[in-house]
Design a protein around this motif. Sequence first.
Motif, PDB file in Angstrom:
ATOM      1  N   ILE B 318      18.599  48.480  68.161  1.00 56.06           N
ATOM      2  CA  ILE B 318      19.746  47.848  67.493  1.00 56.06           C
ATOM      3  C   ILE B 318      19.391  47.648  66.019  1.00 56.06           C
ATOM      4  O   ILE B 318      18.380  47.017  65.703  1.00 56.06           O
ATOM      5  N   LEU B 319      20.228  48.204  65.137  1.00 55.82           N
ATOM      6  CA  LEU B 319      19.958  48.117  63.698  1.00 55.82           C
ATOM      7  C   LEU B 319      20.881  47.081  63.059  1.00 55.82           C
ATOM      8  O   LEU B 319      22.100  47.263  63.027  1.00 55.82           O
ATOM      9  N   ILE B 320      20.287  45.987  62.557  1.00 52.74           N
ATOM     10  CA  ILE B 320      21.084  44.958  61.874  1.00 52.74           C
ATOM     11  C   ILE B 320      20.687  44.928  60.405  1.00 52.74           C
ATOM     12  O   ILE B 320      19.885  45.744  59.945  1.00 52.74           O
ATOM     13  N   ARG B 321      21.248  43.982  59.637  1.00 55.96           N
ATOM     14  CA  ARG B 321      20.867  43.857  58.228  1.00 55.96           C
ATOM     15  C   ARG B 321      20.104  42.555  58.020  1.00 55.96           C
ATOM     16  O   ARG B 321      20.610  41.472  58.346  1.00 55.96           O
ATOM     17  N   ASP B 322      18.918  42.710  57.489  1.00 54.63           N
ATOM     18  CA  ASP B 322      18.123  41.548  57.092  1.00 54.63           C
ATOM     19  C   ASP B 322      18.596  41.134  55.699  1.00 54.63           C
ATOM     20  O   ASP B 322      18.383  41.852  54.730  1.00 54.63           O
ATOM     21  N   VAL B 323      19.284  39.992  55.605  1.00 52.41           N
ATOM     22  CA  VAL B 323      19.815  39.562  54.294  1.00 52.41           C
ATOM     23  C   VAL B 323      18.978  38.430  53.703  1.00 52.41           C
ATOM     24  O   VAL B 323      19.420  37.738  52.789  1.00 52.41           O
ATOM     25  N   SER B 324      17.763  38.264  54.214  1.00 47.72           N
ATOM     26  CA  SER B 324      16.955  37.117  53.789  1.00 47.72           C
ATOM     27  C   SER B 324      16.509  37.214  52.328  1.00 47.72           C
ATOM     28  O   SER B 324      16.048  36.232  51.761  1.00 47.72           O
TER      29      SER B 324
END
Lengths: 354, 354
Positions: B318-324
């Motif tokens: 599962i590919l999400i976006r790390d917005v940290s």
Amino acid sequence: MNYLDKIKPRVRELRAYTLTPDRGSIKINQNENPWGMPAKIKEESLRRLENRAWSRYPDFVPASLHERLAAYAGWKPDGIVAGNGSNELIQALLMVTIGEGKRVLICEPTFALYRQVATVLGGEITSVPLTPQLTYDTKAIHEAVEEINPDVTIICSPNNPTGCVMKDDDLAQLLDRSSGLVVIDEAYFEFAEHTVVPLLERHANLVVFRTFSKAMAMAALRVGYLLAEPSLAREISKAVLPYNLNAISQTSAEVAVEMYERELQPLVGRIISERERLFVELRIIEGLVPVPSQANFMIVRSTVEPRRVFAELLRHDILIRDVSGYSMLKDYFRVSVGTPSENDALIAALREIF
Amino acid sequence: MNYLDKIKPRVRELRAYTLTPDRGSIKINQNENPWGMPAKIKEESLRRLENRAWSRYPDFVPASLHERLAAYAGWKPDGIVAGNGSNELIQALLMVTIGEGKRVLICEPTFALYRQVATVLGGEITSVPLTPQLTYDTKAIHEAVEEINPDVTIICSPNNPTGCVMKDDDLAQLLDRSSGLVVIDEAYFEFAEHTVVPLLERHANLVVFRTFSKAMAMAALRVGYLLAEPSLAREISKAVLPYNLNAISQTSAEVAVEMYERELQPLVGRIISERERLFVELRIIEGLVPVPSQANFMIVRSTVEPRRVFAELLRHDILIRDVSGYSMLKDYFRVSVGTPSENDALIAALREIF
């Protein structure tokens, strides 16, 4: 309140660059490839696209196309940037270099976009006219470089709309004398059977632009690319928007490069020989003087007003380009080299008019 | 000689905006339409393209698309400009307004491109942070407008990556108080079931941006458009390159607009209900706090380091976006709303991790 005040005055003064939407069955006004995109390239492009989800973003950077272009052009993949037509890349280069007080050198008459974009960005434009023979005035260019020390010099070679080229020796000298960047727009290089790409190896201030809209027969799809020293290409990339190249155009461009030798190069050969035939045929029509061209078009000096030639040809269902609004070209029109039958029709119509 | 000196210092300082090329079967990192482009739209697009010569330039200006967009959006055709993604139009608007010393107001965290392009063009950027609840801080925005008198204010609503919206009343006040242009980027408006287009009638300083990359399921094809008062649209057009929209994307966009109600709107409805379900499901996982969103994505506060959540989910394909890396979001990751089965897989994987 008039919010147009927020628009830069130099933009408000600009007349938008437009093209009248005339139509003719024989369309020789935009220097397109008259043979069309070879069916095999179109079919293979569509085959690759069939399983591609159109709802998914294209590659952030079209790396697979860059690799194919590197092999094709003989340059480093990280020194290549592909874009939505070469126009976009010209704009990106000017965006990262030109602002208020920066100096841009161009030779006119030439492709109108250089001046347009440099003006929007606030550049000071110096224009060196072509010689009376409509060739590059190397001496005047070198003098102008000496005098104004341009940040960017842009040369279209073969030049649109005149078809003249800058020789490699003259370009090498220009590169050596310039402390700024020198852009060679090679949109028509295939028809000159010559490229300046080998000069990239020794000249870190050279940037070469190319397009898929002419010899590559893909004007509808908008693909162009630039070649430069990788460190310079990387800086120009910062003004290229992410996902600038849509997936369909990227895929089709990859296919066109893979199939170039077999599918496209023979068409270029036919266009070159038709250009030579058209030149000879036009020269024997009284009232017309075609100008030798290394591209897939030529300009023609005419004793009849170009605007009238344009209108008369349109009545023959032939659409040409009236270039009489360009500096130095008030007596000229431009024709693209078409297929043999299109060229025959043009010659017959011009014989009737003259 | 180092020719990189010719690149503007502010460009050289910029880090290029990039995206790591990770891959996951469940791709919920770019807020695309998870249902894909409806087959009927794709088929009809290809049917119209079959007889189109790919070697011929697209329309100078895509007038037939502008007309369809006008009917669809409820605005004047000559107040619409379509482009190669809305990114290109944001760049054009900033090119005709921003240079050295011009002021741009943005609210952060937001879409990174506004700052990137304004910086390349030499603008001075003022950034108003969102509230601690990650909503628009209307009072602070109005104060900043008063204080710095921005030439351009850019608001993304619903905002990427937080999903917050600016209310119409607050926007109307902002428009009244601004002597500069106010841009509303409505990339995700379909998922909020609300548009600010009706405000165009009374506010000549409003410019609205929209995209075909999200609800319209056409990210691969790169189409966006802006809506503004015709006189303002005309000025912005001067920085839009001719033939900017390729023929295939133009045609597909026309088909998508024609078939929107039957083919796309139902998918938007499903995404909205899945968003609500996903929100509820994530809220009951200990260690996660999802943020209410009006878009097709949401950010989630996490007791586990976002970078680790990203990596663990990637192991689940599962590919999400790390917005940290965004300001204020060091404890957050972002997920796009997928299909029900994709959302189920995400929820199951997160339950395992937390």
